[in-house]
Write a protein that holds these residues in place. Structure first.
Motif, short mmCIF file in Angstrom:
data_model
loop_
_atom_site.label_atom_id
_atom_site.label_comp_id
_atom_site.label_asym_id
_atom_site.label_seq_id
_atom_site.Cartn_x
_atom_site.Cartn_y
_atom_site.Cartn_z
N ASP A 101 0.88 -1.16 0.00
CA ASP A 101 0.00 0.00 0.00
C ASP A 101 0.93 1.21 0.00
OD1 ASP A 101 -1.44 2.30 0.93
OD2 ASP A 101 -3.03 0.96 1.63
N PRO A 102 1.06 1.91 -1.14
CA PRO A 102 2.04 3.00 -1.21
C PRO A 102 1.75 4.13 -0.24
CG PRO A 102 0.69 2.92 -3.20
CD PRO A 102 0.34 1.71 -2.39
N SER A 103 0.48 4.38 0.06
CA SER A 103 0.15 5.44 1.00
C SER A 103 0.62 5.10 2.42
CB SER A 103 -1.37 5.68 0.99
OG SER A 103 -1.73 6.63 1.94
N LEU A 104 0.36 3.86 2.86
CA LEU A 104 0.77 3.46 4.20
C LEU A 104 2.29 3.36 4.33
CD1 LEU A 104 -1.92 0.78 5.16
CD2 LEU A 104 -1.71 3.15 5.98
N ILE A 105 2.94 2.76 3.34
CA ILE A 105 4.40 2.66 3.39
C ILE A 105 5.01 4.06 3.33
CG2 ILE A 105 6.48 1.78 2.25
CD1 ILE A 105 4.87 -0.36 3.77
N LYS A 135 2.71 -0.53 13.45
CA LYS A 135 1.34 -0.93 13.10
C LYS A 135 1.20 -1.09 11.58
CE LYS A 135 -3.48 0.42 13.78
NZ LYS A 135 -4.38 1.37 14.42
N ILE A 136 1.75 -0.17 10.83
CA ILE A 136 1.70 -0.27 9.36
C ILE A 136 2.41 -1.53 8.89
CG2 ILE A 136 2.58 0.79 7.23
CD1 ILE A 136 1.94 3.55 8.62
N MET A 137 3.54 -1.85 9.50
CA MET A 137 4.24 -3.07 9.11
C MET A 137 3.43 -4.31 9.49
SD MET A 137 6.53 -1.84 7.40
CE MET A 137 6.96 -3.48 6.90
#
Length: 179
Positions: free
Chosen positions: A68-72, A146-148
Motif C-alpha cells: 500500500d504505497p500510502s501506508l508505506i 502498526k503499518i508493518m
C-alpha cells in the motif's frame, strides 16, 4: 505567533491520536519503490533543506513490490522525520535504501548519522506514547510498527556503527521472479 504554534501542535497531536486509533486496511498495488522513495524525499525536501540535512537514495529503478504505497509512505515519513530530528545541524546525513532480500521480501532502510538509540530505550521505542523528545506524541514509531503489522511485515532497529538504522521488512505479494 505562539498561540498559532501551540494550536498547530495541538492539532497535529490530535490528528496523530486519531490516525493511530483507526484501523488500516492496506490497498495493495504494484508499486515502484524507487518512485515511492523519491516522492518521500520530495515531500520532505523543505525539512531536509531547513535543517541542512543531505539525503542519499539507493534503490534499483526496476524494484517493484505489492504494497500500500500510502501506508508505506506514511511509515517512511515518520522514520525520516525522526531521522531529521536526530542528526546534527548542519552536517546531518540520511541514507534511504531499498533492496530485495530473497524471494518474496523487500526491505527499505533509513539510516542516519545521529547519536543512535540508547540501549536502554531499544525495547520500548515502538510502544505507543513513548518519546524522548520534548515535542511530539510518541506515536510515530508505534504507527510504523502498526503499518508493518498490517502488511504482515516488521520493522527492525538494526545495530549501526554510527547513528540509527530502521529497516522495514515487507512481504512482497508480486511474483518473486519479477525483479
Amino acid at each position: 505567533m505562539i498561540a498559532e504554534n501551540d494550536s498547530e501542535a495541538c492539532y497535529d497531536m490530535t490528528q496523530g491520536f486519531l490516525d493511530f486509533g483507526r484501523s488500516y486496511r492496506p490497498e495493495y498495488a504494484d508499486t515502484s519503490l524507487y518512485a515511492l522513495l523519491q516522492r518521500c524525499v520530495e515531500r520532505h525536501r523543505p525539512d531536509f533543506e531547513g535543517h541542512g540535512v543531505a539525503v542519499d537514495v539507493d534503490c534499483p529503478p526496476e524494484l517493484h513490490a505489492s504494497v500500500d504505497p500510502s501506508l508505506i509512505g506514511q511509515a517512511l515519513s515518520n522514520l525520516l522525520l525522526n531521522a531529521i530530528d536526530a542528526v546534527p545541524e548542519p552536517g546531518g546525513r540520511i541514507a534511504l535504501r531499498a533492496y530485495r532480500e530473497g524471494p518474496g521480501l523487500v526491505c527499505i532502510a533509513v539510516h542516519d548519522n545521529g547519536p543512535g538509540v540508547p540501549a536502554d530505550k531499544r525495547g520500548v521505542i515502538f510502544k505507543p506514547y513513548f518519546t524522548t523528545k520534548t515535542k511530539g506524541s510518541g506515536l510515530g514509531l508505534a504507527m510504523v510498527a502498526k503499518i508493518m503489522m498490517v502488511h504482515e511485515g516488521r520493522v527492525e532497529l538494526k545495530e549501526a556503527g554510527e547513528g540509527a538504522e530502521f529497516v522495514l521488512h515487507i512481504p512482497d505479494r508480486l511474483s518473486s521472479d519479477a525483479d
